[in-house]
Design an enzyme around this catalytic site. Structure first.
Site, PDB file in Angstrom:
ATOM      1  N   CYS A  24      32.655  40.346  41.348  1.00 18.97           N
ATOM      2  CA  CYS A  24      32.982  40.578  39.934  1.00 18.97           C
ATOM      3  C   CYS A  24      31.973  41.538  39.315  1.00 18.97           C
ATOM      4  CB  CYS A  24      32.931  39.236  39.207  1.00 18.97           C
ATOM      5  SG  CYS A  24      32.922  39.359  37.414  1.00 18.97           S
ATOM      6  N   PRO A  25      32.342  42.522  38.516  1.00 21.06           N
ATOM      7  CA  PRO A  25      33.699  42.800  38.032  1.00 21.06           C
ATOM      8  C   PRO A  25      34.413  43.893  38.829  1.00 21.06           C
ATOM      9  CG  PRO A  25      32.161  44.118  36.782  1.00 21.06           C
ATOM     10  CD  PRO A  25      31.367  43.435  37.891  1.00 21.06           C
TER      11      PRO A  25
END
Lengths: 79, 170
Positions: free
Chosen positions: A17-18
């Site tokens: 992430c992200p």
């Protein structure tokens, strides 16, 4: 392989992430409206993230598959 | 899309490597969702906009920071090394070593570097406001910062944040 007519495949395996959502957003620039992007991820948070991403952007998440070690998403570019 | 995009307003006030992550991660994720994003970089957060990005971790001031080894067997890597304060605060080079280990651990786990996240934010038109007052206080010059920085003050940020859907102070 898949029931969708995929225009482009993006493999984000190993990325956290992200990056899966950021790279998905970027990859959509390379395809046309109506085309389908296949995205592969190993990020365990990517199913809720991709669902939220699709709701927020309005692109259509046709399918999310949990394949154990990998997650596979089919996204239709809507605009 | 015709509708007005959602808006995220962030304040980045911390300059260590670990604290640099939340604003850049949230900003890039929001921008990827077509939100309009602005970050106000102030006090210790301002150097995150320097051309030469030098964020490091500060284990002595974050006692809960897990100390991990980025090599060896899985058991070795997941072991949390106890670091006594006397070592963290008094051994020269400890922070540099901890920073190297943290960067390597992040890289192994597929986490983007701060430089990469900042680049992605710029690509996705995240607005970066650099605090003028902080520049004056610490004696920074405009040319030390990346070109994309808009220099401004509290009023400039507040005007941007006034109609934000989400506002966070990091």
């Amino acid at each position: 392989m898949s029931e969708f007519n995929v225009t482009k495949t993006l493999d984000t395996s190993g990325l956290s992430c992200p990056l899966p959502v950021v790279k998905t957003k970027k990859a959509l620039k390379d395809i046309e409206v109506g085309d389908i992007l296949e995205m592969i991820s190993t990020d365990a948070g990517s199913i809720p993230d991709m669902e939220a991403w699709a709701r927020q952007t309005g692109h259509e998440l046709l399918e999310s598959k949990d394949e154990g070690a990998k997650f596979r998403f089919f996204i239709k570019k809507t605009h | 899309m015709e509708h007005k995009p959602k808006k995220l307003a962030l304040i980045a006030s911390q300059g260590t490597l670990d604290w640099a992550y939340p604003p850049f991660i949230l900003a890039s994720a929001a921008a990827a969702m077509d939100w309009e994003v602005g970050i106000f970089f102030t006090f210790y957060g301002l150097p995150l906009l320097k051309k030469d990005l030098k964020a490091s971790v500060s284990p002595g001031s974050n006692p809960a920071m897990p100390m991990k080894m980025p090599f060896g067997s899985e058991g070795f890597q997941s072991f949390n090394w106890p670091m006594p304060n006397i070592l963290m605060n008094n051994v020269p080079g400890f922070e540099a070593m901890a920073t190297t280990l943290m960067k390597k651990t992040f890289k192994n786990k597929g986490v983007a570097s701060i430089e990469e996240l900042r680049e992605m934010c710029i690509d996705m038109d995240v607005k970066m406001i650099g605090c003028q007052m902080t520049m004056d206080v610490f004696g920074f010059k405009r040319e030390e910062f990346i070109d994309e920085v808009e220099v401004g003050g509290a009023a400039a940020f507040l005007e941007f944040a006034a109609d934000a859907n989400v506002s966070l102070f990091v």
